[in-house]
Design a protein around this motif. Structure first.
Motif, PDB file in Angstrom:
ATOM      1  N   LYS A 115       0.814  -1.214   0.000  1.00 48.12           N
ATOM      2  CA  LYS A 115       0.000   0.000   0.000  1.00 48.12           C
ATOM      3  C   LYS A 115       0.849   1.266   0.000  1.00 48.12           C
ATOM      4  CE  LYS A 115      -3.978  -2.106   2.309  1.00 48.12           C
ATOM      5  NZ  LYS A 115      -4.897  -2.025   3.484  1.00 48.12           N
ATOM      6  N   ASN A 116       2.095   1.136   0.397  1.00 48.49           N
ATOM      7  CA  ASN A 116       3.026   2.282   0.378  1.00 48.49           C
ATOM      8  C   ASN A 116       2.457   3.499   1.108  1.00 48.49           C
ATOM      9  OD1 ASN A 116       5.308   3.766  -0.205  1.00 48.49           O
ATOM     10  ND2 ASN A 116       4.562   4.446  -2.196  1.00 48.49           N
ATOM     11  N   ASN A 117       1.938   3.268   2.292  1.00 47.38           N
ATOM     12  CA  ASN A 117       1.351   4.356   3.081  1.00 47.38           C
ATOM     13  C   ASN A 117       2.239   4.703   4.264  1.00 47.38           C
ATOM     14  OD1 ASN A 117       0.884   1.893   4.255  1.00 47.38           O
ATOM     15  ND2 ASN A 117      -1.130   2.428   5.082  1.00 47.38           N
ATOM     16  N   THR A 118       3.520   4.917   3.970  1.00 48.17           N
ATOM     17  CA  THR A 118       4.489   5.226   5.013  1.00 48.17           C
ATOM     18  C   THR A 118       4.112   6.521   5.739  1.00 48.17           C
ATOM     19  OG1 THR A 118       6.270   4.146   3.787  1.00 48.17           O
ATOM     20  CG2 THR A 118       6.915   5.719   5.498  1.00 48.17           C
ATOM     21  N   VAL A 119       4.202   6.484   7.055  1.00 45.78           N
ATOM     22  CA  VAL A 119       3.928   7.654   7.890  1.00 45.78           C
ATOM     23  C   VAL A 119       5.256   8.343   8.221  1.00 45.78           C
ATOM     24  CG1 VAL A 119       3.005   8.458  10.097  1.00 45.78           C
ATOM     25  CG2 VAL A 119       1.870   6.584   8.871  1.00 45.78           C
ATOM     26  N   TRP A 120       5.327   9.648   7.956  1.00 43.29           N
ATOM     27  CA  TRP A 120       6.497  10.449   8.311  1.00 43.29           C
ATOM     28  C   TRP A 120       6.148  11.320   9.518  1.00 43.29           C
ATOM     29  CZ3 TRP A 120      11.358  11.096   5.755  1.00 43.29           C
ATOM     30  CH2 TRP A 120      11.545  10.245   4.653  1.00 43.29           C
TER      31      TRP A 120
END
Length: 243
Positions: free
Chosen positions: A172-177
């Motif tokens: 999903k490539n929903n990385t949280v920064w």
């Protein structure tokens, strides 16, 4: 005398010598030489910390992880392998290409499988701490000036982290920064100490999540806290010299 004073006397006598010690946090960090000049700059305070000073600190943090049985939780990346060439492409003897930096981070993520990888990153004289947390798909940047990450390194980290997440089944490539409002410096030279303090706090308190809540205190480091960092560094370095 405490170990800060003992080490200061030693390096004052050694002049411009370099001291040979063995670091334990990175297998590629071999033939390490520590300049007496850089040691003096750490011990007297109020001077920007050199890359080699943070390398020794990384080795110390790794030893703490061994003592606390948390080497499966924390990985420590060597700062010299994160010291990328800037926008202008002017490469000094101490800087590496962006592709080599990317391969180094990728290798650490793929082969170590830690909960948190700690990356002490320096760009144009300013130290920041990057934390990669693959299990919760999160990247944390702790900066003592509350700055965003340099765009070049942000691109490198984002690319490597996305590939690693996909390799582990997260498509999903929903990385949280996250950018916590952590301890803040009020001069131009102390950023290295803040990275040292944040690394120490993370591994001693065994922090792996809740970054925004834990690092939510913008007050500056006290003189006592700064001296404790120098003392820990000095004690460890003297132990390294003794073998």
């Amino acid at each position: 005398m405490d170990d800060v004073q003992k080490l200061l006397i030693m390096v004052l006598k050694r002049g411009d010598d370099h001291l040979d010690v063995e670091l334990i946090h990175c297998s590629m960090c071999t033939n390490f030489l520590m300049s007496c000049k850089c040691i003096r700059e750490l011990l007297v305070g109020s001077i920007w910390l050199d890359m080699s000073t943070l390398s020794v600190w990384c080795s110390y943090i790794h030893r703490l992880c061994i003592e606390n049985n948390t080497t499966n939780v924390y990985g420590i990346l060597e700062p010299t392998f994160l010291n990328i060439v800037g926008d202008a492409g002017k490469k000094s003897d101490q800087r590496i290409s962006q592709s080599k930096c990317k391969k180094y981070i990728q290798h650490k993520l793929q082969n170590e499988k830690k909960e948190c990888q700690l990356l002490p990153f320096n760009h144009v004289g300013h130290w920041q701490l990057i934390i990669l947390c693959p299990k919760i798909n999160t990247v944390v940047v702790i900066c003592s000036l509350h700055w965003k990450l340099n765009p070049i390194m942000e691109k490198i980290v984002s690319s490597v982290f996305t590939v690693d997440q996909m390799a582990n089944g997260n498509r999903k490539n929903n990385t949280v920064w996250l950018y916590p409002q952590a301890r803040k410096q009020y001069n131009s030279n102390d950023c290295g100490y803040y990275v040292m303090k944040n690394m120490l706090d993370i591994v001693t308190a065994k922090i792996t999540d809740s970054w925004m809540e834990v690092f939510n205190d913008p007050k500056e480091l006290t003189a006592e806290e700064m001296y404790e960092l120098r003392l820990r560094w000095s004690t460890y370095f003297l132990e390294l010299l003794e073998g």
